[in-house]
Design a protein around this motif. Structure first.
Motif, mmCIF file in Angstrom:
data_model
loop_
_atom_site.group_PDB
_atom_site.id
_atom_site.type_symbol
_atom_site.label_atom_id
_atom_site.label_comp_id
_atom_site.label_asym_id
_atom_site.label_seq_id
_atom_site.Cartn_x
_atom_site.Cartn_y
_atom_site.Cartn_z
ATOM 1 N N LYS A 1 0.845 -1.197 0.000
ATOM 2 C CA LYS A 1 0.000 0.000 0.000
ATOM 3 C C LYS A 1 0.882 1.249 0.000
ATOM 4 O O LYS A 1 2.012 1.210 0.491
ATOM 5 C CB LYS A 1 -0.920 0.007 1.226
ATOM 6 N N PRO A 2 0.381 2.365 -0.541
ATOM 7 C CA PRO A 2 1.180 3.594 -0.547
ATOM 8 C C PRO A 2 1.615 3.985 0.864
ATOM 9 O O PRO A 2 0.797 4.066 1.782
ATOM 10 C CB PRO A 2 0.237 4.643 -1.148
ATOM 11 N N GLY A 3 2.895 4.197 1.033
ATOM 12 C CA GLY A 3 3.440 4.582 2.316
ATOM 13 C C GLY A 3 3.648 3.423 3.271
ATOM 14 O O GLY A 3 4.120 3.622 4.386
ATOM 15 N N GLY A 4 3.318 2.223 2.862
ATOM 16 C CA GLY A 4 3.437 1.054 3.738
ATOM 17 C C GLY A 4 4.868 0.775 4.143
ATOM 18 O O GLY A 4 5.151 0.515 5.320
ATOM 19 N N THR A 5 5.779 0.829 3.183
ATOM 20 C CA THR A 5 7.182 0.557 3.509
ATOM 21 C C THR A 5 7.761 1.649 4.397
ATOM 22 O O THR A 5 8.598 1.368 5.250
ATOM 23 C CB THR A 5 8.034 0.407 2.234
ATOM 24 N N ALA A 6 7.302 2.867 4.218
ATOM 25 C CA ALA A 6 7.798 3.965 5.046
ATOM 26 C C ALA A 6 7.355 3.788 6.502
ATOM 27 O O ALA A 6 8.148 3.960 7.433
ATOM 28 C CB ALA A 6 7.317 5.310 4.507
ATOM 29 N N VAL A 7 6.089 3.430 6.700
ATOM 30 C CA VAL A 7 5.570 3.249 8.053
ATOM 31 C C VAL A 7 6.245 2.051 8.723
ATOM 32 O O VAL A 7 6.705 2.135 9.870
ATOM 33 C CB VAL A 7 4.029 3.064 8.036
ATOM 34 N N TYR A 8 6.350 0.947 7.974
ATOM 35 C CA TYR A 8 6.985 -0.251 8.529
ATOM 36 C C TYR A 8 8.443 0.027 8.870
ATOM 37 O O TYR A 8 8.923 -0.336 9.942
ATOM 38 C CB TYR A 8 6.878 -1.415 7.539
ATOM 39 N N GLY A 9 9.145 0.663 7.962
ATOM 40 C CA GLY A 9 10.550 0.982 8.201
ATOM 41 C C GLY A 9 10.736 1.861 9.424
ATOM 42 O O GLY A 9 11.637 1.636 10.239
ATOM 43 N N ALA A 10 9.873 2.867 9.581
ATOM 44 C CA ALA A 10 9.969 3.760 10.732
ATOM 45 C C ALA A 10 9.694 3.014 12.033
ATOM 46 O O ALA A 10 10.400 3.211 13.039
ATOM 47 C CB ALA A 10 8.992 4.920 10.578
ATOM 48 N N GLN A 11 8.681 2.140 12.020
ATOM 49 C CA GLN A 11 8.367 1.359 13.225
ATOM 50 C C GLN A 11 9.523 0.438 13.597
ATOM 51 O O GLN A 11 9.905 0.341 14.765
ATOM 52 C CB GLN A 11 7.100 0.529 13.016
ATOM 53 N N GLN A 12 10.067 -0.244 12.606
ATOM 54 C CA GLN A 12 11.152 -1.179 12.884
ATOM 55 C C GLN A 12 12.414 -0.446 13.332
ATOM 56 O O GLN A 12 13.133 -0.928 14.202
ATOM 57 C CB GLN A 12 11.442 -2.046 11.660
ATOM 58 N N ARG A 13 12.678 0.696 12.735
ATOM 59 C CA ARG A 13 13.844 1.481 13.152
ATOM 60 C C ARG A 13 13.737 1.861 14.632
ATOM 61 O O ARG A 13 14.709 1.745 15.375
ATOM 62 C CB ARG A 13 13.960 2.747 12.311
ATOM 63 N N GLU A 14 12.567 2.324 15.016
ATOM 64 C CA GLU A 14 12.381 2.735 16.416
ATOM 65 C C GLU A 14 12.528 1.534 17.352
ATOM 66 O O GLU A 14 13.197 1.624 18.386
ATOM 67 C CB GLU A 14 11.011 3.394 16.597
#
Length: 170
Positions: A14-27
């Protein structure tokens, strides 16, 4: 996304899905790395305080460093994982969002170049036919004094010429 919901490939697509997942995993990974660093410092300090009979100077410190090295490597690997999670969205954008746009732009450019060359080839053919027409006119005996090239070489005739052939093609 809530804690109970598991990430799937559909979520990432989904649009922005990789960005949200990446941010969550980074944190999450950053927190784990910080915990590992704090634990490493505490563990190493406790190990340095254990003195064994017959230790030479700095031997306890070296032994503590070597014993805690796997934990230090874990912290280092977690920091690397933080960086990799940050690259997830950038790679997705580059390979699946920007690449099709670049390819479409390249195809349009190639098609435009092809059309331009086709137009130049037509213009070149017309120009060449005009030049050959000028040459044919210069080669024929226009003055009637039989000094023209065609009269001297015997190539002048009443049949169709190469210029006629080119004019029919154009």
């Amino acid at each position: 996304m809530s804690e109970s919901t598991r990430w799937t490939s559909d979520h990432l697509m989904k649009p922005g899905g990789t960005a949200v997942y990446g941010a969550q995993q980074r944190e999450r990974l950053r927190q784990m790395a910080d915990e590992a660093r704090a634990l490493l410092r505490e563990y190493r300090a406790d190990l340095e305080n254990i003195k064994l009979q017959g230790d030479k100077p700095f031997e306890a410190r070296i032994r503590a460093y070597l014993a805690s090295r796997p934990l230090a490597q874990l912290e280092n690997d977690l920091r690397d994982a933080v960086n990799h999670a940050g690259k997830l969205d950038a790679e997705f954008q580059r390979r699946y969002v920007e690449l099709p746009k670049k390819r479409a732009l390249k195809a349009d450019k190639k098609e435009l170049e092809k059309d331009r060359k086709k137009g130049l080839n037509t213009a070149h053919t017309i120009s060449t036919a005009g030049q050959l027409g000028g040459l044919a006119h210069a080669l024929t005996d226009t003055a009637g004094d039989e000094k023209g090239v065609t009269a001297k070489t015997g190539t002048g005739g009443d049949g169709p010429s190469f210029l006629d052939f080119l004019e029919k093609r154009a």
